[in-house]
Design a protein around this motif. Structure first.
Motif, short mmCIF file in Angstrom:
data_model
loop_
_atom_site.label_atom_id
_atom_site.label_comp_id
_atom_site.label_asym_id
_atom_site.label_seq_id
_atom_site.Cartn_x
_atom_site.Cartn_y
_atom_site.Cartn_z
N PHE A 1 -1.34 -2.87 6.38
CA PHE A 1 -1.98 -1.96 5.44
C PHE A 1 -2.73 -0.89 6.23
CE2 PHE A 1 -1.11 -5.69 3.09
CZ PHE A 1 -0.99 -5.32 1.76
N LYS A 2 -2.61 0.33 5.79
CA LYS A 2 -3.32 1.41 6.46
C LYS A 2 -4.82 1.16 6.35
CE LYS A 2 -1.37 6.02 6.80
NZ LYS A 2 -0.85 7.18 6.04
N ASP B 1 0.79 -1.23 0.00
CA ASP B 1 0.00 0.00 0.00
C ASP B 1 0.82 1.28 0.00
OD1 ASP B 1 0.83 -0.09 2.60
OD2 ASP B 1 -1.08 0.59 3.42
N HIS B 2 2.14 1.15 -0.07
CA HIS B 2 2.95 2.35 -0.29
C HIS B 2 3.18 2.49 -1.79
CE1 HIS B 2 4.78 2.15 4.02
NE2 HIS B 2 3.48 2.32 4.02
N GLY B 3 2.68 3.55 -2.34
CA GLY B 3 2.72 3.71 -3.79
C GLY B 3 4.12 3.58 -4.36
N LEU B 4 5.05 4.30 -3.78
CA LEU B 4 6.41 4.32 -4.33
C LEU B 4 7.07 2.96 -4.21
CD1 LEU B 4 7.79 7.76 -3.22
CD2 LEU B 4 7.84 6.81 -5.51
N THR B 5 6.85 2.29 -3.10
CA THR B 5 7.43 0.97 -2.91
C THR B 5 6.84 0.00 -3.93
OG1 THR B 5 7.61 1.47 -0.57
CG2 THR B 5 7.93 -0.81 -1.21
N LEU C 1 8.91 -2.14 -6.67
CA LEU C 1 8.79 -3.59 -6.84
C LEU C 1 8.48 -3.96 -8.29
CD1 LEU C 1 6.87 -4.97 -3.73
CD2 LEU C 1 8.84 -6.02 -4.83
N TYR D 1 6.88 -9.43 2.17
CA TYR D 1 7.85 -8.34 2.13
C TYR D 1 7.37 -7.26 3.09
CZ TYR D 1 10.33 -4.25 0.27
OH TYR D 1 11.07 -3.12 0.14
N THR E 1 5.77 0.69 -6.98
CA THR E 1 6.39 0.89 -8.29
C THR E 1 7.82 0.38 -8.30
OG1 THR E 1 7.03 3.15 -7.67
CG2 THR E 1 4.97 2.89 -8.90
N HIS F 1 -3.33 -2.07 -4.02
CA HIS F 1 -3.07 -1.35 -2.77
C HIS F 1 -3.91 -1.84 -1.61
CE1 HIS F 1 -0.46 1.32 -4.89
NE2 HIS F 1 -1.41 1.88 -5.61
N TYR F 2 -4.82 -2.75 -1.87
CA TYR F 2 -5.69 -3.25 -0.80
C TYR F 2 -5.68 -4.77 -0.79
CZ TYR F 2 -7.67 1.46 -0.57
OH TYR F 2 -7.83 2.81 -0.42
#
Lengths: 222, 222
Positions: free
Chosen positions: B62-63, B10-14, B18, B93, B16, B34-35
DNA sequence: ATTGCCTTTGCGGGAACATGCAAGGGTTTG
DNA sequence: CAAACCCTTGCATGTTCCCGCAAAGGCAAT
């Protein structure tokens, strides 16, 4: 746009994600480091060579490395960096969610932006860089609201914070009273400490002292 | 090599980061969600179309999204996914560092790999995928040792965490005991809760319950 | 079945915490 | 100056927490 950007981030994959993202923004020089100390060293070097970094993007929490590192948190890095290069722009990129903590970053170090690590961070990091470049502040929209309401927030004086801090370190009420008396603080009797706790518990809507300290930590007061 | 990989992060940058990494490994189809719920949906759909994913790479935490999501953690996702597609390979991960937790993932769900989010994760994720593809297990080297010597470790079980969590939310010992009894947890009497607290205070070197919770929060257990 | 060991539980007494009440001292106000 | 007010403090009472002790139950080895 920024020409030279430094990234301090100890998750390798997130670091490359950031680097890639910055390349898309046509930033020619992006340096990624995994330790706060390395970030400070690179910055120093760059300043000495008269080619300072324009922008630092940094995480807050870094895993310990047990190698005699001096700087262990992003906050320490920011404080040290502001000493040697006060003009550098700083964007904090972190999972931190305690508004008190985040607010104190803006207040104490005049950071230029804050982006939370979450589902929206891809776009937000772009916006934050853009806004920062144009001299404005950037805060995640989801945080702005809570940050504003944190302004007209409960005012805790130094003694309140001290009580919370001592409680969180395992001191008993009586010991806190003794400490206050030694330092000649006002209202230092056990009974007064207890009154203060009643007030604090009301403010934080806490049922027990433990609950109180947990809330205070959660909101970044200690 | 794997043909079809699902990433839940759910971390956008992480995410991408990956995705980019997986592309370099010549994996033709990489889906990032993300979910947790989305991950399960995608998996179900893929199974029904007879084109199931070969591999899931998932975060653990996950948030919250407050949108009536059913699955809120990577662990729940893994459990649900093992129901509908027992043969899928799974690599976790995550920043999780509690060896007890990690061990239980291998034991309860037979996950195939664990990679910690840290400075080495770039290489490790590659290795983990390779090893998993060849039918072997992968665990971060830094964890292997502590996983083996998990005995003399700071080991908290689910109940320990629950006690700490309830304490931090303002519950009294007696209320915690009652809750434990309602849920048919073992050692649920007030006296046993107190015994547990004695143990926890020893582990965390805490003098008071408040101190204990403060330490647990500081070290990221709650 | 007996023995020994460990876990869980209840009980009891003392420590720490919570809170109402009122006395004392300081400041403000008429 | 005295009345009103607020802040601080101690005392008293009830609640909650702490922890040693021993009884009761489970489990394994003999």
């Amino acid at each position: 746009m920024f020409k030279k950007v430094l990234v301090a981030e100890d998750h390798g994959l997130t670091g490359t994600g950031l680097k890639e993202r910055l390349s898309l923004l046509q930033i020619p020089e992006v340096t990624v480091v995994h330790y706060c100390d390395d970030a400070l060293l690179k910055s120093k070097g760059a300043v000495q060579q008269n080619q300072p970094f324009d922008l630092l993007i940094t995480d807050l929490s870094f895993k310990n490395s047990y190698k005699g590192r001096r700087l262990t948190t992003g906050e320490a890095l920011i404080a040290a960096l502001r000493e040697i290069q006060p003009s550098i722009k700083i964007i904090v990129y972190s999972v931190e969610h305690r508004v008190g903590k985040i607010k104190s970053l803006f207040d104490s170090y005049a950071i230029n932006g804050f982006v939370g690590k979450d589902r929206e961070d891809l776009n937000e990091i772009n916006k934050a860089i853009q806004e920062t470049f144009e001299g404005r502040q950037y805060i995640s929209p989801s945080l702005q609201q809570s940050l504003r309401s944190a302004e007209n927030q409960l005012e805790l004086d130094t003694y309140d914070i001290e009580v919370l801090r001592l409680l969180s370190k395992g001191f008993k009420q009586e010991e806190i009273a003794k400490k206050f008396q030694e330092k000649n603080y006002p209202a230092s009797s056990l009974r007064s400490i207890q009154d203060r706790l009643v007030k604090l518990k009301t403010i934080f809507e806490a049922k027990t002292p433990t609950h109180l300290v947990a809330q205070a930590m959660e909101r970044g007061f200690i």
